[in-house]
Design a protein around this motif. Structure first.
Motif, PDB file in Angstrom:
ATOM      1  N   LEU A  72       4.778  -0.866   8.046  1.00 30.26           N
ATOM      2  CA  LEU A  72       3.712  -0.898   9.055  1.00 30.26           C
ATOM      3  C   LEU A  72       4.014  -2.000  10.058  1.00 30.26           C
ATOM      4  O   LEU A  72       4.920  -2.807   9.852  1.00 30.26           O
ATOM      5  CB  LEU A  72       2.370  -1.147   8.364  1.00 30.26           C
ATOM      6  N   LEU A  85       6.406   2.395   2.931  1.00 30.40           N
ATOM      7  CA  LEU A  85       6.581   2.626   4.357  1.00 30.40           C
ATOM      8  C   LEU A  85       6.404   1.279   5.040  1.00 30.40           C
ATOM      9  O   LEU A  85       5.860   0.341   4.464  1.00 30.40           O
ATOM     10  CB  LEU A  85       5.554   3.636   4.882  1.00 30.40           C
ATOM     11  N   ILE A 131       0.839  -1.203   0.000  1.00 31.24           N
ATOM     12  CA  ILE A 131       0.000   0.000   0.000  1.00 31.24           C
ATOM     13  C   ILE A 131       0.874   1.253   0.000  1.00 31.24           C
ATOM     14  O   ILE A 131       0.374   2.361   0.047  1.00 31.24           O
ATOM     15  CB  ILE A 131      -0.980   0.022   1.196  1.00 31.24           C
TER      16      ILE A 131
HETATM   17  C1  4FV Z   1       3.069  -3.407   4.205  1.00 28.05           C
HETATM   18  C2  4FV Z   1       3.056  -2.372   3.275  1.00 28.05           C
HETATM   19  C3  4FV Z   1       3.897  -3.450   5.427  1.00 28.05           C
HETATM   20  C4  4FV Z   1       6.151  -5.210   6.959  1.00 28.05           C
HETATM   21  C5  4FV Z   1       6.631  -5.981   8.143  1.00 28.05           C
HETATM   22  C6  4FV Z   1       4.252  -5.907   8.142  1.00 28.05           C
HETATM   23  C7  4FV Z   1       4.756  -4.817   7.282  1.00 28.05           C
HETATM   24  C8  4FV Z   1       5.414  -6.458   8.852  1.00 28.05           C
HETATM   25  N1  4FV Z   1       2.210  -4.346   3.802  1.00 28.05           N
HETATM   26  N2  4FV Z   1       2.146  -2.699   2.316  1.00 28.05           N
HETATM   27  N3  4FV Z   1       3.749  -1.229   3.278  1.00 28.05           N
HETATM   28  N4  4FV Z   1       3.942  -4.642   6.089  1.00 28.05           N
HETATM   29  O1  4FV Z   1       4.533  -2.477   5.801  1.00 28.05           O
HETATM   30  O2  4FV Z   1       1.660  -3.894   2.655  1.00 28.05           O
HETATM   31  O3  4FV Z   1       5.398  -7.856   8.773  1.00 28.05           O
END
Ligand code: 4FV
Length: 243
Positions: free
Chosen positions: A140, A138, A135
């Motif tokens: 999350l 960055l 998305i």
């Molecule tokens: C994410 C993004 C995101 C990464 C490590 C979850 C995180 C943790 N997912 N778009 N940007 N995921 O940051 O989809 O596992």
């Protein structure tokens, strides 16, 4: 009807956001079905372990492959489906865009894998996910919020979900441009007036004005959506990134 099977360590995060407004109504009306699957259910051993330390060190925890593979295999066995896709939400994925959401809306079933901790074991990418979606650039704390965004964006393409049909085709990005500005009552607000053309009843003039506004908004706010000659880019996400 589109079915979304979401695999997550926090099913409760989805209570609320997916029950309200357009999405809530779409589920009630049977246009979209969303099933939540708690990954812990496929955890390993008495502790139901789903994560472990990364080989090679480096701190943090990584989601193990076994529970994720077991969850997807259980979903496929319990709820067989034809046209489906397994999507891992991750920062490494292709950007979630209008076109991508429209593609997913044409499927029978989408399985969304929500990462947590540092991420998932690479073999989930190699052997389970059909693709990765992001998305945005960055990081999350989890894939749950991105999964909700996918559910929301995709549901809007399902016939019958948005009030008037085809609405999803008349909005930002549908034709590669941002939308023209919207105005509603009052005609005058704190000295700011609604453009006269919008109250003229001259629908061709209104359409011309809106087309011009959409192009200008795109040129000033999102020039990346336009080619050098100002035409709407046909370049996809990947090509756009080259800039
Ligand atoms: C994410 C993004 C995101 C990464 C490590 C979850 C995180 C943790 N997912 N778009 N940007 N995921 O940051 O989809 O596992």
């Amino acid at each position: 009807m589109l079915v979304l099977d979401i695999v997550t360590l926090f099913p409760s995060m989805f209570f609320g956001p997916l029950d309200a407004g357009v999405l809530g109504r779409a589920r009630k009306n049977g246009h979209v079905a969303i099933r939540l699957h708690d990954l812990r259910r496929w955890g390993i051993g008495r502790q139901r372990q789903v994560d472990d330390t990364p080989y090679g060190g480096g701190g943090g925890m990584v989601l193990r492959p076994e529970p994720l593979f077991a969850a997807v295999e259980w979903i496929r066995t319990t709820y067989p489906a034809g046209r489906e896709r397994v999507i891992l939400l991750s920062p490494q994925g292709r950007k979630l865009r209008h076109e991508g959401a429209r593609e997913l809306a044409a499927l029978e079933r989408v399985i969304l894998l929500c990462g947590r901790y540092e991420g998932v074991d690479e073999r989930v990418r190699e052997g389970l996910a059909d693709e990765e979606m992001s998305i945005g650039d960055l990081v999350l704390t989890g894939g749950e919020l991105p999964a909700m965004m996918v559910a929301d964006a995709v549901a809007r393409f399902i016939p019958g979900v948005l009030g008037q049909s085809g609405a999803a085709e008349k909005e930002s990005f549908a034709d590669g441009l941002l939308e023209s500005p919207y105005y509603t009552r009052p005609v005058e607000f704190r000295g700011l007036r609604v453009p006269d053309v919008l109250m003229s009843g001259d629908h061709r003039a209104i359409a011309r004005w809106r087309a011009g506004q959409a192009r200008e908004a795109t040129r000033s706010k999102r020039p990346d959506l336009l080619d050098r000659d100002g035409s709407v880019t046909r370049r996809t996400g990947a090509e756009r990134r080259e800039e």
